[in-house]
Scaffold this active site. Structure first.
Site, PDB file in Angstrom:
ATOM      1  N   ASN A   1       0.848  -1.190   0.000  1.00 30.79           N
ATOM      2  CA  ASN A   1       0.000   0.000   0.000  1.00 30.79           C
ATOM      3  C   ASN A   1       0.894   1.254   0.000  1.00 30.79           C
ATOM      4  O   ASN A   1       1.712   1.445   0.901  1.00 30.79           O
ATOM      5  CB  ASN A   1      -0.893  -0.049   1.251  1.00 30.79           C
ATOM      6  CG  ASN A   1      -1.835   1.122   1.320  1.00 30.79           C
ATOM      7  OD1 ASN A   1      -1.419   2.258   1.127  1.00 30.79           O
ATOM      8  ND2 ASN A   1      -3.085   0.866   1.605  1.00 30.79           N
TER       9      ASN A   1
ATOM     10  N   GLU B   1     -11.359  -9.397   2.139  1.00 30.26           N
ATOM     11  CA  GLU B   1     -10.097  -9.102   2.820  1.00 30.26           C
ATOM     12  C   GLU B   1     -10.420  -9.067   4.310  1.00 30.26           C
ATOM     13  O   GLU B   1     -11.273  -8.290   4.760  1.00 30.26           O
ATOM     14  CB  GLU B   1      -9.491  -7.771   2.353  1.00 30.26           C
ATOM     15  CG  GLU B   1      -8.190  -7.478   3.107  1.00 30.26           C
ATOM     16  CD  GLU B   1      -7.325  -6.415   2.469  1.00 30.26           C
ATOM     17  OE1 GLU B   1      -7.404  -6.207   1.237  1.00 30.26           O
ATOM     18  OE2 GLU B   1      -6.555  -5.792   3.219  1.00 30.26           O
TER      19      GLU B   1
ATOM     20  N   HIS C   1       1.757   0.637   6.176  1.00 28.13           N
ATOM     21  CA  HIS C   1       2.422   1.510   7.147  1.00 28.13           C
ATOM     22  C   HIS C   1       3.775   0.980   7.613  1.00 28.13           C
ATOM     23  O   HIS C   1       4.762   1.720   7.654  1.00 28.13           O
ATOM     24  CB  HIS C   1       1.472   1.718   8.341  1.00 28.13           C
ATOM     25  CG  HIS C   1       1.942   2.730   9.309  1.00 28.13           C
ATOM     26  ND1 HIS C   1       2.582   2.404  10.475  1.00 28.13           N
ATOM     27  CD2 HIS C   1       1.890   4.086   9.273  1.00 28.13           C
ATOM     28  CE1 HIS C   1       2.891   3.506  11.124  1.00 28.13           C
ATOM     29  NE2 HIS C   1       2.488   4.548  10.416  1.00 28.13           N
TER      30      HIS C   1
ATOM     31  N   ARG D   1      -6.924  12.736   1.862  1.00 28.10           N
ATOM     32  CA  ARG D   1      -5.867  13.104   2.807  1.00 28.10           C
ATOM     33  C   ARG D   1      -4.483  12.628   2.372  1.00 28.10           C
ATOM     34  O   ARG D   1      -3.485  13.139   2.833  1.00 28.10           O
ATOM     35  CB  ARG D   1      -6.187  12.597   4.203  1.00 28.10           C
ATOM     36  CG  ARG D   1      -6.057  11.095   4.364  1.00 28.10           C
ATOM     37  CD  ARG D   1      -6.142  10.699   5.807  1.00 28.10           C
ATOM     38  NE  ARG D   1      -7.484  10.886   6.336  1.00 28.10           N
ATOM     39  CZ  ARG D   1      -7.945  10.201   7.395  1.00 28.10           C
ATOM     40  NH1 ARG D   1      -7.169   9.355   8.016  1.00 28.10           N
ATOM     41  NH2 ARG D   1      -9.176  10.379   7.818  1.00 28.10           N
TER      42      ARG D   1
ATOM     43  N   HIS E   1      -5.453   3.660  -1.673  1.00 28.09           N
ATOM     44  CA  HIS E   1      -6.773   3.988  -1.109  1.00 28.09           C
ATOM     45  C   HIS E   1      -7.023   5.466  -1.386  1.00 28.09           C
ATOM     46  O   HIS E   1      -6.308   6.323  -0.869  1.00 28.09           O
ATOM     47  CB  HIS E   1      -6.739   3.713   0.400  1.00 28.09           C
ATOM     48  CG  HIS E   1      -8.043   3.959   1.106  1.00 28.09           C
ATOM     49  ND1 HIS E   1      -8.213   3.703   2.439  1.00 28.09           N
ATOM     50  CD2 HIS E   1      -9.235   4.452   0.665  1.00 28.09           C
ATOM     51  CE1 HIS E   1      -9.459   4.007   2.795  1.00 28.09           C
ATOM     52  NE2 HIS E   1     -10.088   4.477   1.742  1.00 28.09           N
TER      53      HIS E   1
ATOM     54  N   ARG F   1      -9.121   8.205  -0.438  1.00 28.14           N
ATOM     55  CA  ARG F   1     -10.125   8.517   0.589  1.00 28.14           C
ATOM     56  C   ARG F   1     -10.998   9.670   0.132  1.00 28.14           C
ATOM     57  O   ARG F   1     -10.575  10.523  -0.655  1.00 28.14           O
ATOM     58  CB  ARG F   1      -9.430   8.869   1.909  1.00 28.14           C
ATOM     59  CG  ARG F   1      -8.714   7.683   2.539  1.00 28.14           C
ATOM     60  CD  ARG F   1      -8.226   8.032   3.925  1.00 28.14           C
ATOM     61  NE  ARG F   1      -9.311   8.087   4.863  1.00 28.14           N
ATOM     62  CZ  ARG F   1      -9.578   7.169   5.793  1.00 28.14           C
ATOM     63  NH1 ARG F   1      -8.804   6.104   5.921  1.00 28.14           N
ATOM     64  NH2 ARG F   1     -10.597   7.308   6.604  1.00 28.14           N
TER      65      ARG F   1
ATOM     66  N   GLU G   1      -8.586   0.562  -3.104  1.00 27.32           N
ATOM     67  CA  GLU G   1      -9.452   0.570  -1.922  1.00 27.32           C
ATOM     68  C   GLU G   1     -10.315   1.816  -1.951  1.00 27.32           C
ATOM     69  O   GLU G   1      -9.814   2.915  -2.212  1.00 27.32           O
ATOM     70  CB  GLU G   1      -8.615   0.592  -0.643  1.00 27.32           C
ATOM     71  CG  GLU G   1      -7.800  -0.644  -0.428  1.00 27.32           C
ATOM     72  CD  GLU G   1      -6.898  -0.499   0.799  1.00 27.32           C
ATOM     73  OE1 GLU G   1      -6.934   0.546   1.473  1.00 27.32           O
ATOM     74  OE2 GLU G   1      -6.142  -1.425   1.049  1.00 27.32           O
TER      75      GLU G   1
ATOM     76  N   ARG H   1       3.233  18.642   1.251  1.00 25.52           N
ATOM     77  CA  ARG H   1       3.830  19.882   0.732  1.00 25.52           C
ATOM     78  C   ARG H   1       3.326  20.235  -0.670  1.00 25.52           C
ATOM     79  O   ARG H   1       3.849  21.140  -1.298  1.00 25.52           O
ATOM     80  CB  ARG H   1       5.355  19.725   0.661  1.00 25.52           C
ATOM     81  CG  ARG H   1       6.046  19.691   2.003  1.00 25.52           C
ATOM     82  CD  ARG H   1       6.098  21.096   2.596  1.00 25.52           C
ATOM     83  NE  ARG H   1       6.751  21.086   3.873  1.00 25.52           N
ATOM     84  CZ  ARG H   1       8.065  21.313   4.050  1.00 25.52           C
ATOM     85  NH1 ARG H   1       8.830  21.582   3.023  1.00 25.52           N
ATOM     86  NH2 ARG H   1       8.589  21.269   5.246  1.00 25.52           N
TER      87      ARG H   1
ATOM     88  N   HIS I   1      -3.916  -5.174   7.507  1.00 29.17           N
ATOM     89  CA  HIS I   1      -4.046  -4.080   8.472  1.00 29.17           C
ATOM     90  C   HIS I   1      -3.182  -4.340   9.706  1.00 29.17           C
ATOM     91  O   HIS I   1      -3.363  -5.333  10.397  1.00 29.17           O
ATOM     92  CB  HIS I   1      -5.487  -3.834   8.934  1.00 29.17           C
ATOM     93  CG  HIS I   1      -5.621  -2.459   9.509  1.00 29.17           C
ATOM     94  ND1 HIS I   1      -5.899  -1.356   8.745  1.00 29.17           N
ATOM     95  CD2 HIS I   1      -5.409  -1.990  10.762  1.00 29.17           C
ATOM     96  CE1 HIS I   1      -5.892  -0.286   9.511  1.00 29.17           C
ATOM     97  NE2 HIS I   1      -5.584  -0.643  10.737  1.00 29.17           N
TER      98      HIS I   1
ATOM     99  N   ASP J   1      -0.077   4.472   0.067  1.00 22.83           N
ATOM    100  CA  ASP J   1      -0.729   5.707   0.540  1.00 22.83           C
ATOM    101  C   ASP J   1       0.217   6.633   1.289  1.00 22.83           C
ATOM    102  O   ASP J   1       0.118   7.860   1.201  1.00 22.83           O
ATOM    103  CB  ASP J   1      -1.890   5.373   1.488  1.00 22.83           C
ATOM    104  CG  ASP J   1      -3.014   4.635   0.798  1.00 22.83           C
ATOM    105  OD1 ASP J   1      -3.009   4.562  -0.448  1.00 22.83           O
ATOM    106  OD2 ASP J   1      -3.898   4.135   1.504  1.00 22.83           O
ATOM    107  N   HIS J   2       1.127   6.059   2.064  1.00 24.68           N
ATOM    108  CA  HIS J   2       1.969   6.914   2.906  1.00 24.68           C
ATOM    109  C   HIS J   2       3.013   7.672   2.088  1.00 24.68           C
ATOM    110  O   HIS J   2       3.499   8.712   2.518  1.00 24.68           O
ATOM    111  CB  HIS J   2       2.590   6.098   4.038  1.00 24.68           C
ATOM    112  CG  HIS J   2       1.522   5.527   4.937  1.00 24.68           C
ATOM    113  ND1 HIS J   2       0.854   6.280   5.864  1.00 24.68           N
ATOM    114  CD2 HIS J   2       0.938   4.309   4.962  1.00 24.68           C
ATOM    115  CE1 HIS J   2      -0.076   5.541   6.442  1.00 24.68           C
ATOM    116  NE2 HIS J   2      -0.039   4.334   5.916  1.00 24.68           N
TER     117      HIS J   2
ATOM    118  N   THR K   1      -8.289   2.793   8.475  1.00 23.51           N
ATOM    119  CA  THR K   1      -9.520   1.993   8.440  1.00 23.51           C
ATOM    120  C   THR K   1      -9.577   1.110   9.685  1.00 23.51           C
ATOM    121  O   THR K   1      -8.904   0.079   9.760  1.00 23.51           O
ATOM    122  CB  THR K   1      -9.541   1.134   7.159  1.00 23.51           C
ATOM    123  OG1 THR K   1      -9.038   1.933   6.093  1.00 23.51           O
ATOM    124  CG2 THR K   1     -10.940   0.682   6.827  1.00 23.51           C
TER     125      THR K   1
HETATM  126  N1  PXP Z   1      -5.926  -3.411   3.740  1.00 17.82           N
HETATM  127  C1  PXP Z   1      -6.896  -2.454   3.813  1.00 17.82           C
HETATM  128  C2  PXP Z   1      -8.233  -2.767   3.229  1.00 17.82           C
HETATM  129  C3  PXP Z   1      -6.622  -1.192   4.382  1.00 17.82           C
HETATM  130  O1  PXP Z   1      -7.601  -0.264   4.446  1.00 17.82           O
HETATM  131  C4  PXP Z   1      -5.323  -0.930   4.860  1.00 17.82           C
HETATM  132  C5  PXP Z   1      -5.009   0.412   5.455  1.00 17.82           C
HETATM  133  O2  PXP Z   1      -5.151   1.401   4.503  1.00 17.82           O
HETATM  134  C6  PXP Z   1      -4.352  -1.938   4.735  1.00 17.82           C
HETATM  135  C7  PXP Z   1      -4.687  -3.173   4.193  1.00 17.82           C
HETATM  136  C8  PXP Z   1      -2.921  -1.722   5.138  1.00 17.82           C
HETATM  137  O3  PXP Z   1      -2.830  -1.496   6.510  1.00 17.82           O
HETATM  138  P1  PXP Z   1      -1.442  -1.041   7.109  1.00 17.82           P
HETATM  139  O4  PXP Z   1      -1.116   0.290   6.531  1.00 17.82           O
HETATM  140  O5  PXP Z   1      -1.713  -1.005   8.591  1.00 17.82           O
HETATM  141  O6  PXP Z   1      -0.429  -2.079   6.731  1.00 17.82           O
END
Ligand code: PXP
Length: 247
Positions: free
Chosen positions: A11, A158, A221, A53, A47, A49, A73, A22, A198, A13-14, A104
């Protein structure tokens, strides 16, 4: 590299969050996709959102252009379903979304949906399927949620592993693993493919890999956190080596 029994989705996203903080053009998501795939990950997860964000619409299209396999997602809203139909990911994972949450925090509450909401899920999963997108529902590991996912037409589920991650190394860890194991086996009986994710990290991952029928993990994460110190490639390779050692 030997074939992994459990596929890894990373993932990103981060990384988008750093970019958004920025409003810069860096760090490049296209570069992140390349490093992630070269390190051996099987798919890219993002994801978008509703509050934007971290991922922005343009980021999602940039990732779609270069990712070999994309898992998108999203919340179950008309805006997001329309967006998914334009983006054309390989998989859609429908997740619950609350503005005030950090991430989530639980699975979809399918049990409390009324007949109209359930119908809307069924219709939208059908629309995504017609567009060639397989839908997964992000649910807590309980039998009723698995059964409802099947009834709504999802091809995958999932399982939310957050409860297990919170209970890791505590007396309740094995109960949480038992719930995941039961939900995974039941989903397999119903011919649903099983993903999980997660809160997973290098410490708590091995037990999850041992659960029968889990075929894919989505991790974000902890991988990006480790990448700060050792780089994205190294962070992903470390997770893959844990997965491979569980085979
Ligand atoms: N799976 C889903 C459906 C999620 O919403 C997330 C968090 O965005 C993750 C996996 C990944 O979670 P983490 O960032 O805690 O590894």
């Amino acid at each position: 590299m030997k074939t992994k029994r459990v596929r890894l989705g990373v993932n990103l996203d981060h990384i988008a969050f750093i970019k958004k903080s920025r409003d810069t053009l860096y760090p490049s998501l296209a570069d992140a996709v390349k490093v992630t795939e070269d390190a051996g990950a099987d798919l890219i997860t993002i994801h978008l959102r509703e509050d934007r964000r971290h991922m922005q619409d343009a980021d999602a299209f940039e990732v779609r252009e270069c990712a070999k396999v994309l898992n998108f997602e999203m919340a179950h809203t008309p805006e997001m379903v329309d967006f998914a139909l334009k983006l054309k990911p390989d998989f859609c994972c429908i997740v619950p979304e609350k503005r005030e949450e950090k991430t989530t925090e639980g699975g979809l509450n399918l049990k409390d949906l009324n007949a109209l909401d359930l119908d809307l899920f069924r219709t939208n999963i059908g629309r995504l399927r017609e567009a060639g997108i397989k839908t997964s529902l992000f649910i807590d590991p309980d039998k009723e949620s698995v059964k409802l996912s099947k009834e709504l037409g999802a091809e995958l589920i999932e399982l939310h592993t957050g409860d297990y991650a919170n209970k890791f190394n505590s007396i309740d860890e094995f109960d949480a693993l038992g719930d995941l194991s039961m939900a995974s086996s039941y989903a397999n009986d119903l011919n649903l493919l099983v993903n999980a994710g997660h809160g997973l990290n290098a410490e708590n991952l091995a037990q999850i890999c041992e659960i029968p029928y889990i075929q894919e993990l989505n991790i974000g994460h902890s991988i990006i956190s480790q990448a700060i110190f050792t780089g994205l490639n190294d962070a992903i390779e470390k997770i893959i080596s844990i997965i491979n050692n569980c085979d």
